[in-house]
Every structure is written in C-alpha cells, then in structure tokens.
Scaffold this motif. Structure first.
Motif, PDB file in Angstrom:
ATOM      1  N   LEU A   8       1.070  -1.186   0.458  1.00  0.00           N
ATOM      2  CA  LEU A   8      -0.071   0.146   0.037  1.00  0.00           C
ATOM      3  C   LEU A   8       0.809   0.895  -0.131  1.00  0.00           C
ATOM      4  CD1 LEU A   8      -3.026  -0.400   2.712  1.00  0.00           C
ATOM      5  CD2 LEU A   8      -2.958  -0.867  -0.217  1.00  0.00           C
ATOM      6  N   LEU A   9       1.923   1.019   1.038  1.00  0.00           N
ATOM      7  CA  LEU A   9       3.158   2.526   0.688  1.00  0.00           C
ATOM      8  C   LEU A   9       4.008   2.414   0.025  1.00  0.00           C
ATOM      9  CD1 LEU A   9       4.526   2.100   4.055  1.00  0.00           C
ATOM     10  CD2 LEU A   9       3.190   3.692   3.861  1.00  0.00           C
TER      11      LEU A   9
ATOM     12  N   THR B 166       4.665   5.133  -5.345  1.00  0.00           N
ATOM     13  CA  THR B 166       4.649   5.251  -6.633  1.00  0.00           C
ATOM     14  C   THR B 166       3.468   6.474  -7.664  1.00  0.00           C
ATOM     15  OG1 THR B 166       4.429   3.534  -6.502  1.00  0.00           O
ATOM     16  CG2 THR B 166       4.128   3.800  -9.050  1.00  0.00           C
ATOM     17  N   PHE B 167       2.656   7.359  -6.630  1.00  0.00           N
ATOM     18  CA  PHE B 167       1.532   8.162  -7.313  1.00  0.00           C
ATOM     19  C   PHE B 167       1.629   9.019  -6.624  1.00  0.00           C
ATOM     20  CE2 PHE B 167      -1.810  10.520  -5.831  1.00  0.00           C
ATOM     21  CZ  PHE B 167      -2.531  11.594  -6.755  1.00  0.00           C
ATOM     22  N   ALA B 168       3.229   9.248  -6.285  1.00  0.00           N
ATOM     23  CA  ALA B 168       3.474  10.281  -5.289  1.00  0.00           C
ATOM     24  C   ALA B 168       4.313  11.048  -6.808  1.00  0.00           C
ATOM     25  CB  ALA B 168       3.860  10.566  -4.341  1.00  0.00           C
ATOM     26  N   ILE B 169       5.633   9.465  -6.489  1.00  0.00           N
ATOM     27  CA  ILE B 169       6.936  10.235  -7.006  1.00  0.00           C
ATOM     28  C   ILE B 169       6.113   9.749  -8.900  1.00  0.00           C
ATOM     29  CG2 ILE B 169       7.945  10.495  -5.282  1.00  0.00           C
ATOM     30  CD1 ILE B 169       9.216   7.501  -6.377  1.00  0.00           C
ATOM     31  N   ALA B 170       6.026   9.105  -8.980  1.00  0.00           N
ATOM     32  CA  ALA B 170       5.797   8.820 -10.827  1.00  0.00           C
ATOM     33  C   ALA B 170       5.779   9.127 -12.295  1.00  0.00           C
ATOM     34  CB  ALA B 170       5.066   7.171 -11.115  1.00  0.00           C
ATOM     35  N   PRO B 171       6.537   8.612 -13.146  1.00  0.00           N
ATOM     36  CA  PRO B 171       6.405   9.796 -14.033  1.00  0.00           C
ATOM     37  C   PRO B 171       5.140   9.168 -14.930  1.00  0.00           C
ATOM     38  CG  PRO B 171       8.241   8.817 -14.553  1.00  0.00           C
ATOM     39  CD  PRO B 171       7.813   7.796 -12.982  1.00  0.00           C
ATOM     40  N   THR B 172       4.552  10.221 -15.768  1.00  0.00           N
ATOM     41  CA  THR B 172       3.329  10.282 -16.585  1.00  0.00           C
ATOM     42  C   THR B 172       3.770   8.906 -17.966  1.00  0.00           C
ATOM     43  OG1 THR B 172       2.231  11.658 -15.764  1.00  0.00           O
ATOM     44  CG2 THR B 172       1.329  10.582 -17.483  1.00  0.00           C
ATOM     45  N   ILE B 173       3.571   7.481 -18.029  1.00  0.00           N
ATOM     46  CA  ILE B 173       3.972   7.008 -19.096  1.00  0.00           C
ATOM     47  C   ILE B 173       1.983   6.628 -20.183  1.00  0.00           C
ATOM     48  CG2 ILE B 173       4.701   4.860 -20.048  1.00  0.00           C
ATOM     49  CD1 ILE B 173       7.025   5.320 -17.590  1.00  0.00           C
ATOM     50  N   ASN B 174       1.987   6.402 -20.833  1.00  0.00           N
ATOM     51  CA  ASN B 174       0.921   6.418 -21.761  1.00  0.00           C
ATOM     52  C   ASN B 174      -0.020   6.958 -21.260  1.00  0.00           C
ATOM     53  OD1 ASN B 174       2.183   4.703 -23.423  1.00  0.00           O
ATOM     54  ND2 ASN B 174       2.357   3.119 -22.609  1.00  0.00           N
ATOM     55  N   GLY B 175      -0.524   8.216 -20.491  1.00  0.00           N
ATOM     56  CA  GLY B 175      -1.226   8.336 -19.164  1.00  0.00           C
ATOM     57  C   GLY B 175      -1.817   8.170 -18.198  1.00  0.00           C
TER      58      GLY B 175
ATOM     59  N   MET C 154      -5.851   5.956  -8.735  1.00  0.00           N
ATOM     60  CA  MET C 154      -5.436   6.881  -8.319  1.00  0.00           C
ATOM     61  C   MET C 154      -4.756   7.353  -9.478  1.00  0.00           C
ATOM     62  SD  MET C 154      -5.736   7.891  -4.538  1.00  0.00           S
ATOM     63  CE  MET C 154      -4.672   8.341  -4.273  1.00  0.00           C
ATOM     64  N   GLN C 155      -3.717   6.364 -10.057  1.00  0.00           N
ATOM     65  CA  GLN C 155      -3.020   6.089 -10.726  1.00  0.00           C
ATOM     66  C   GLN C 155      -2.822   6.621 -12.625  1.00  0.00           C
ATOM     67  OE1 GLN C 155      -0.573   2.486  -9.753  1.00  0.00           O
ATOM     68  NE2 GLN C 155       0.214   3.249  -7.781  1.00  0.00           N
ATOM     69  N   ARG C 156      -4.466   5.904 -12.283  1.00  0.00           N
ATOM     70  CA  ARG C 156      -5.130   5.944 -13.318  1.00  0.00           C
ATOM     71  C   ARG C 156      -4.487   4.723 -15.097  1.00  0.00           C
ATOM     72  NH1 ARG C 156      -7.430  10.688 -15.293  1.00  0.00           N
ATOM     73  NH2 ARG C 156      -7.668  11.724 -14.114  1.00  0.00           N
ATOM     74  N   ASP C 157      -4.760   4.119 -13.653  1.00  0.00           N
ATOM     75  CA  ASP C 157      -4.185   2.259 -14.315  1.00  0.00           C
ATOM     76  C   ASP C 157      -5.708   1.854 -14.290  1.00  0.00           C
ATOM     77  OD1 ASP C 157      -3.585   0.163 -15.631  1.00  0.00           O
ATOM     78  OD2 ASP C 157      -2.000  -0.234 -13.505  1.00  0.00           O
ATOM     79  N   ILE C 158      -6.476   2.108 -14.894  1.00  0.00           N
ATOM     80  CA  ILE C 158      -8.261   1.080 -15.300  1.00  0.00           C
ATOM     81  C   ILE C 158      -7.743  -0.082 -15.498  1.00  0.00           C
ATOM     82  CG2 ILE C 158     -10.359   1.445 -15.139  1.00  0.00           C
ATOM     83  CD1 ILE C 158      -9.648   3.974 -14.659  1.00  0.00           C
TER      84      ILE C 158
END
Lengths: 423, 619
Positions: A85-86, A91-100, A159-163
């Motif tokens: 979970l952490l 990941t949500f906080a620091i990850a770059p946007t790849i393919n949206g 939240m990461q937009r990974d539907i």
C-alpha cells in the motif's frame, strides 16, 4: 520429514509444465511480433532477449520462494500488504506519467509496476483475514472489512489512472463468493450492469418501458399468489423505483461524468454506437489480424499484418492478435484451452487443501489470472472495450511476468506442504 | 471446519469454462466464418506520408524560408540493363569510380539491399541536375527519381535566426516519444528548432496491398485506415528581412552583432551575428561537409550566435541606467554636478577620464560620458546611510539590473541564450573570500566594466525598455502562427521596471545630446532625433570592442538598437555609424545621399583580415 527431497516430489509438476509452456509461447510470440528481416537474434536490445532476461529473473525469484519457509507467507501477509500500500502511494506521488498512467517506478534502465505485486499482497492479505477466527462472511462487519482490503489497493491503482489493473482487483469478489459472501451482491452487480448496457444501447425510454412491463407482470403474479409468497410488495416497488431512477438519470451521469472521453468512446465503439476511426482502430486491426489467420494460420513468423506493425501495442496488450494471425483458429483455440487448463488446475489445487489459507490464496491467484485472461483476450477479439492489461506469461513486460511467476510459485510452495498444514 | 459453500467451486469453474468457450466460438466466427476478414490475408504495406513543412515569412509578408524539390535516385537492380555509363555519370556530375563503388555496395551486400525493390542509389540531387537526367532517363533502365522537399532560403541571410533542418539523431528520437523515425528530418537550430512542432505538421499514413515484390497494387480497404498528412503551419517572424540583409552587409568583415528591437512590442527587427554564413550551405548533399567546415573555422567561428552568446562588459552604454538607479534610490539628484579633474580617485584607486567640460548635471554626465560622475554616483549609492552596508546597497543595485533583464535570459524564442553576469554581494563574498570588499573594490561597475557582462540582445532590450518608458515585452521573433489564435502569453504580457517613466524620459535629453554634441556625432541622422550612448568594452585579449546603443525617434521610438563591433576600438567610430545607418534604413527606407560616404566608409572597414595580419606579424 526430509524436506528438501520431498519438496521436489510434492511440487505440482503439471502446473509447472503448463507455466513453462505458456512462457515459451510468450517468448516465441514476442519474437514474432517484433520480427524484422535481417536482425541479429542475440541482439540484447531486442524485446525477446530482454524478456528472456526477465524469464531468468522470474525463475530465480521462484527458486527463492521455494527456499523460504512455507509459514513465511501467512506470517508476512500483513506486513507485505502494508508495504505494498505504501509503495502504491509512493508510486502515485513520484512516478512519471507513462501512457497517461502514473504507475511505474523507474530505476535507471528498469521500470517496475508495483501494482503487479500488490495483487499478490492482496491475495495473501485476504487469505490471512478470512482465516481469522472471528471472521464470518455472512456478517456485515466481515463483509465490509474484506471489501475494504480489496478496495484500498484498488483505489490507489485508480488514482494512478491505471483502470485496467483496478478492474483486475474486482476479480477478488470471486474469492469472497467462494468463501461465503452472499450471492445477492454479484446478482445485483449483474443486474446493474445489464441495465447500464441496455440503457446505452436502447435508450432510457425503452428500458423504462421494459422494467415497467416486468413490474406489471410481477404484480399480477404476486397478487395471484399473495398467500404463498413471502416477498413484500414494498421491496418490489423499491427495486422498481431505484431501477427507474438509475436508467433515466444514473446511466447518463455515470457515463458522461465518471468516465473519461476516451473510455466513453471505447464503450461506444464496442456497442456499435460510434464508428469513429481513431477509437476503433486498435480493435479493428486486431480483429483483421486474427481473422486473417483463418483455420490454420499463416505460420510462425509469416504474419504479414503482425510484421507490418498494424496492430498497436501488439507486443503487450494486443499480443493475442499475433497468436491469432500466425496460428489460426486451431492454434489460438489450443492456446485458450491451455490457459483454461492452467486456471482449472489452480482451482483444483485450491480445493485439495486442508488449509483454508492456501485455498483462499489459490483462489486469489486464479481470480487475478482469470480477470487478465477475460479482459485481455476479450478486448483483442472485440468482445470487451479496450482496456490495456497484459496477458499473463505471454505479454512483453518484466513486472507482469515476475509478479505472476512469484504468485504461482508461492501457491506451489504452499501446495507442496499441504500435508503439513492443518490450519 | 465444515465447508458450507463447497458447491460454489462448480460455479467458478463453470465460469472459466464458459468464458473460454465463448472466446472459442467468437474465434470460430472471426477466423472460419467471416470471409471478409480472411480476404485481408494478402500482404499489406504501410507508407508514411510526409507533410509539407511550414513556411516562414518576415514582418512584411516576404517569404524567407521556402521549400524546393530535391531528388533521390532509386535503383531496382533486377531491371538494370545495358547502358552508357559514361553519359550517365556526366548527366549526374559524378565520377565513374563513384558509380562503380555505389553499384558494388548495392550488389554485394545482398542482406541489406534488395535486388527487386527500389534502393537508394544517390540522394539529394538538385532540380537543375535532375532536369538534365530526366530527359535521358529512358536510356537507363532501373533508375527512377523520387522527389522530396527541402528548405530554401531566398535571401541567404539570418542564418542564426532561422536555423536549419537536418536528419534526426538518436537523442532527438528518444526525446520525441517515438514520433521521429531514423532518416526523418527535424529543425536543428533557431526558429526551425524552437517552432518544430508547429512547422513540421502531422505525418499521414497510407496502407496498400503489395504484390510479391513489395510494389503498391492499390489502396488497402479503400483507404479506410489511411490518414492524410497535415501540412505544417506557416510562421510570420518579426524580422524585416531587408533590414537584416542590410545589417549583414554592414557587418561584413567585422566580428560582432546587431540587435534591433521594436520597443513597444518587443519584436526583433534585425538580428545579425557576424561573421555569418549562407543558410543554403546546410541544405542538400554538401550539408555534412559544409557544416564541418563552419564548425572548424576557428578564426571566424561563424556558428556562434553572438547576439545570444557573446558576453561583453557593457562599458559606457551602462551609464544612463547607472545614473537612473542612483537617482531613483536618492543617492544623487539629477542636478548634481561634478568637477572631473581627468580622473576619479578612491582609496588609492584611479579611474581615468577623458578631457571634457565641467559637468553640471546627470544629462551632461551622460552626454560627456564622464567616468568620474558615475563612479561618484555608485559610491554615493553604495555608501548611502539608508542601506545596512555595502552588501545591501549592491544587492539593491543588482536587483534593478535584473528588473531590466540583465544577468538573466531575455526569454527570446531561440535556444542557447546565455544569461550574462550581474554580480551581487554573494558573488563578491565568494570572489574575495574572507576579505572585506567595499565601494572602491567594485567601483568599475559604475562605468560598465569589471565583473558585469551582458549579451547584445540584453543590451538592445535595455534600450528598448528605456525607449518605452520602463514598460516592455520579452524580446521575441514570432509574430503569428497560422491556424493558431495567439502567440505565447509570455510574449504579450507587459513587464515594468521599478523606475518611474518621468525619470527615464528626463535623461533622453542627455542621450540625445550624445549624438547632437557628444561622443557619437557620426550617428546623427538628418531629420530624426536619435537618443544613444557610446561604449567601449575593455578587452584584455586585444583591441577594445566598440559598442553603440540607441533608439529613435525620441518621441514614440520605433526602433531600439545595440551594435557591437569587436576589436575596433572606440564606440563612436564604428558601432555608432552602423547603428545610425540601420536606423535610417529602417525609418526612412533608404540612406540619404549625403550619408553615402558613411556607408562606404563602413563597408570598406575590415577588422578580420587586419586582425589576422596583426596576429601573423606578431608571431
């Protein structure tokens, strides 16, 4: 008990062979879809060589799982779950946007998708929770906690937009269902889904008329058998009113407010409500590639549409189109049956456990694999809207192969010790 | 524990089997029943259709960057027959050995070059040559031309503004997220690079049925999946191409820069970096060789973008701003006079000054360019009681400079700009580690020397700000992009400096007197009141750099200009006449006959060969 020798003897070798066969098919297909005349086979930058490295890493990880103590997994279920979970939050906080989507952690040349491992953590946590002494899935409290265990990682993935990956988490309801979750929930979900799709297809007016007709039919039926039936009049009316509201207001809200425009258009394309070129291009091309395979296929490395890079993402999400084109109806049906065999084998393994923990975990693994299978293949052959998730063991991508291999390895390890476990 | 829900396992297994069966049924319908999909089984090829790159116009709508056809000669080896090799080589202007070497490569490396498909024989043949060959092409079976468009620059000017277009490299491909493929073209510098996304347009794609030799035998699915290329957008830039050409002519045989800005709008009117080169050199077959030659020309360094990247001390051109800051901070009053005795003395340091009449006020200080006057101004500012110490005062001073966009990039729409150096207290604390520095240490800043360095575009922008009374827009080149409503907001927003307009306008008198009766008499333009300031940037490596900055006319200025001529000495002698000719040309459209002698005097001046001779004789 001499553990070392017995581990080899008690391992379920059928699952392992099925796994290895699927991975081999995956490698061969990745090679085929990226095949180009004149390239050097051992070129380390080519996808199949990179995937081969990941196969090595995965086998190594599986070996590590085998060496660990079998009690380790139930003992570590909660810490692992909390850690994942952490990690998802991070990941949500620091990850770059790849393919949206912002779902990748990038370490130099290697990117990992924590969501792949969160699925394992959720399976373990569910198994751990449902085997606790005071848990009873017929009670609301346990139902809510179990659902929360699924919803937490799922929410973070949304939240990461990974539907796509979020959708996979809904598969865990199969586990809950198996463990005694009331069947009304899936029935209601199915009913809502039916209303949603039919409203989109036929419009709210038609569907409203239809449910009114059903209500009238029920009314006649209830009034005739008033004495014998326990169903209360009020409940029926309530269901009717809720359905009516949903059909006339809820569907529009859900469709136009909750969904992104590209998701709306994917659903529209699937339902035949829209023939916009950009939206159905992937599916059209995948269908043509698969369809052109015919009965026997064009033969390995001879798929012309595959070689021409017609199908976008054909190494990852649309890899089934490569199988369909080159191996035809016979080959791809055999492939589907092979996959089904692995799923059924895992479900069968689940039922032979004395330990509920292992059984529930096995159902978790099977559910995740099943959801991937359902969504990925269903999308490629145009039965489901386009949602990008990998086909387990086949698609190009290290995180997903590693994640599925570890989850299967844990299951086989637990299964090998089934006689020792009495819990 | 009793497993009450054991039967549910059958439901789940049933679902798995049912889904698989549904999939297989669907596959059966797609792969076996649906013959419309099976007919697609023939080979399909994919061809990228390239859009036409956008054109570039100047502020008057004159085309300055166009496209012209260039030809790649393709060869199908299988069709190669008897031919007159000698004549072929003559038409193409190639040697016999080149012809044979090419053929050898194509025929022996069979794993790379097909015998049946057209392969590249020779690339980038200009239209003139192709016209000759085309008439005789039937004599040479197997050869066929393939047309594509390259850039052409009708005015052979403004190379440093326009930039160029070249083959995409690995780094650019990686950065483009998969848009560029090997062999494609991309803007490499200047406007071509900065506005690449607008200029390049959008690639189209065409799918076609192939025969067994890979030839196009008709559109695939009647073009249902094809997309048309979207042409690039045309861009209008703010240069006046005729002014630009004139500026480059004046700067011939001189090292340096001219930057002219329209004060109200921030639009760049001329942007000369000298020595320059013909942008057409970087088009076609000779691009690689020419580029290398330009890169290795260590004497002229034509690829350096001097307006953006050359750093000079502003010299006396900084004095008007120095006076304004001291006045605005209350360190001096504009009516302050100063008895200059030919030099300024502070703590044992002597700053020399030239001979001039007594100074009665700030404007006379500017007019006579009196070093002592501005050194005294800076001392009064740094030692003013309103500040805590010299550090505080100096930081206030550098804050003003930053407000005038010195010491930071101007934000022009070109890449590679340098920010120059505006020293502040931290800078000197670092420079004089532990030692206490004071007004005397930094006094040369007052006259634009010392650690202060600026780029020519910053200098031009400074005078554009003064010309516009303290309000300015970022200097920029773009005027409009076709198909786009507006240019970037940063180029339309006004910025202001913390000095009131009336104070700025008050010193116009001093700057006008510089030309009327001061250090830059050669900059006088009949009928136009010019405000300006000469400068001389001290150069420790050789002769000083001549600088002149100005704007005109005094009322409603239409052009602000900065001219730097390297190694040419005093600002009034060379830079001032060049600036005045530029302004006259821009404001009047021609040079008055009585000033033709000045033009000739400038055109004849040569500081590059002189320099080289000096260097040679010195050895």
């Amino acid at each position: 008990m001499k553990r070392r020798e017995n581990l080899m003897a008690y391992l379920d070798w059928l699952s392992i062979w099925l796994y290895l066969l699927l991975v081999a098919i995956g490698l061969a297909t990745i090679y085929a879809v990226n095949f180009d005349d004149g390239q050097y086979f051992f070129d380390g930058s080519l996808p199949h060589m990179r995937q081969l490295v990941w196969v090595g890493i995965s086998v190594f990880a599986a070996a590590v799982v085998m060496i660990l103590d079998y009690k380790f997994f139930s003992a570590m279920a909660w810490p692992f779950y909390a850690f994942m979970l952490l990690l998802l939050l991070l990941t949500f906080a620091i990850a770059p946007t790849i393919n949206g989507a912002r779902s990748w952690l990038v370490f130099g040349p290697v990117s990992l998708q924590p969501a792949e491992f969160a699925k394992i953590a959720t399976s373990l946590a569910l198994a751990r929770y449902l085997t606790s002494v005071d848990v009873n899935l017929s009670q609301l409290r346990s139902q809510l906690i179990a659902m929360a265990l699924i919803a937490l990682p799922m929410g973070l993935v949304v939240m990461q937009r990974d539907i796509g990956t979020a959708l996979v988490f809904t598969g865990f309801f199969l586990v809950l269902y198996r463990e005694g979750f009331p069947a009304t929930v899936p029935v209601i979900a199915f009913y809502v889904g039916l209303l949603f799709v039919s409203t989109l297809l036929f419009g709210p007016v038609t569907v409203s008329l239809a449910i009114t007709a059903v209500l009238a039919f029920f009314m006649v039926f209830i009034i005739r058998n008033w004495k014998r039936l326990k169903i209360r009049f009020l409940e029926i009316i309530l269901i009717y009113l809720l359905s009516f509201t949903f059909v006339n207001f809820g569907v529009d809200m859900l469709f136009y407010k909750a969904l992104q425009p590209h998701q709306q258009s994917r659903i529209n394309v699937l339902l035949g409500r829209e023939v916009e070129r950009g939206a159905n291009y992937n599916v059209e091309q995948a269908k043509i590639a698969i369809g052109s395979g015919g009965v026997l296929g064009k033969g390995y490395l001879k798929g012309t549409l595959t070689k021409g890079d017609f199908v976008p993402e054909q190494g990852t999400d649309f890899i089934f189109s490569g199988i369909g084109e080159e191996f035809g109806f016979v080959g791809s049906s055999l492939f589907l049956l092979l996959f089904m065999a692995l799923l059924l084998r895992i479900l069968w393994l689940a039922e032979r456990q004395r330990s509920s923990f292992t059984r529930i975990y096995a159902y978790g693994v099977a559910s995740v694999l099943f959801m991937h299978f359902l969504v990925n293949v269903g999308m490629a052959i145009g039965l489901l809207p386009v949602i990008g998730i990998p086909l387990p063991f086949i698609s190009y991508g290290g995180s997903s192969l590693l994640g599925f291999t570890i989850s299967l390895a844990i299951l086989l390890k637990l299964d090998a010790y089934r006689k020792l476990v009495l819990r | 524990m009793k497993d009450v829900f054991g039967n549910r396992k059958y439901v789940i297994r049933g679902m798995v089997i049912l889904v698989t069966l549904i999939f297989i049924v669907r596959l059966f319908s797609l792969q076996v029943l649906d013959s419309s999909l099976k007919s697609e089984a023939s080979d399909v090829g994919r061809k990228t259709l390239y859009p036409v790159r956008g054109l570039i116009y100047d502020r008057n709508g004159v085309l300055i960057v166009g496209n012209k056809p260039i030809y790649d000669l393709m060869l199908v080896q299988k069709q190669l027959g008897e031919m007159d090799t000698l004549a072929f080589c003559k038409y193409l202007g190639i040697s016999d050995s080149f012809f044979r070497a090419r053929l050898h490569v194509l025929s022996t490396r069979s794993w790379r070059y097909s015998k049946v498909r057209p392969e590249l024989f020779m690339s980038m043949i200009p239209e003139e040559r192709m016209a000759v060959l085309r008439e005789h092409l039937y004599e040479f079976p197997g050869f066929m031309p393939q047309v594509r468009l390259v850039r052409t620059y009708p005015y052979t000017a403004a190379a440093h503004v326009i930039g160029n277009v070249g083959e995409v490299n690995q780094k650019e491909m990686d950065a483009s997220n998969g848009y560029y493929r090997p062999g494609e073209y991309v803007g490499k510098d200047g406007i071509e690079k900065y506005y690449e996304p607008e200029l390049r347009g959008k690639k189209g794609v065409k799918y076609y049925y192939k025969d067994n030799l890979g030839r196009d035998i008709g559109p695939y699915r009647n073009g249902a999946f094809d997309t048309l290329p979207e042409p690039g957008r045309n861009i209008e830039i703010s240069l006046d191409i005729f002014l630009q050409v004139y500026g480059e002519k004046l700067m011939k045989n001189k090292r340096g820069s001219i930057v002219a800005i329209e004060p109200g709008s921030g639009e760049i009117l001329a942007f000369v970096s000298s020595p320059s080169y013909d942008p057409n050199m970087l088009v076609g077959r000779q691009r690689g060789n020419n580029f290398r030659a330009l890169l290795h020309d260590s004497i002229n360094k034509p690829l350096i973008n001097r307006p953006l990247r050359a750093l000079y001390p502003p010299g006396s051109t900084f004095k008007p701003l120095m006076g304004l800051i001291a006045w605005n901070e209350g360190a001096i009053r504009p009516g302050m006079g100063y008895p200059c005795a030919g030099a300024y003395h502070i703590s044992g340091i002597r700053i020399g000054c030239h001979h001039h009449p007594r100074i009665h006020n700030l404007n006379e200080g500017i007019q006579r360019s009196c070093n002592s006057y501005f050194c005294e101004s800076l001392r009064l500012l740094l030692e003013n009681d309103k500040f805590e110490d010299e550090s505080d005062a100096l930081d206030t001073w550098s804050g003003y400079l930053r407000a005038f966009n010195l010491g930071r990039k101007t934000g022009i729409d070109l890449y590679g700009e340098l920010s120059g150096n505006v020293p502040d207290s931290k800078y000197y604390d670092r420079l004089y580690k532990g030692w206490r520095w004071k007004a005397a240490t930094v006094i040369s800043l007052a006259i634009g020397q010392g650690e202060l360095t600026v780029t020519p575009i910053q200098l031009a922008n400074l005078y554009a700000i003064l010309a516009n009374g303290g309000k300015y827009r970022m200097p920029h080149l773009v005027r409009s992009i076709a198909g786009q409503d507006t240019i970037h907001r940063k180029y339309t927003r006004y910025r202001t400096v913390p000095i009131p307009e009336d104070k700025i306008k008050w010193i116009y008198e001093g700057m006008e007197n510089v030309i009327r009766d001061g250090t830059a008499g050669l900059a006088r333009i009949p009928g136009i009141s010019v405000c300006g300031k000469t400068g001389t940037a001290e150069n420790p490596h050789g002769a000083d750099h001549s600088i002149f900055t100005a704007f005109a006319p005094r009322e409603n200025p239409r052009i602000a200009i900065a001219v730097v001529v390297e190694n040419s000495g005093f600002g009034g002698t060379w830079a001032a006449p060049i600036a005045s000719l530029m302004m006259e040309y821009y404001l009047k459209g021609e040079i008055a006959p009585e000033r033709k002698w000045l033009e000739d005097y400038i055109l004849k001046a040569d500081f590059i060969d002189e320099d080289n001779e000096a260097a040679e004789s010195g050895q």
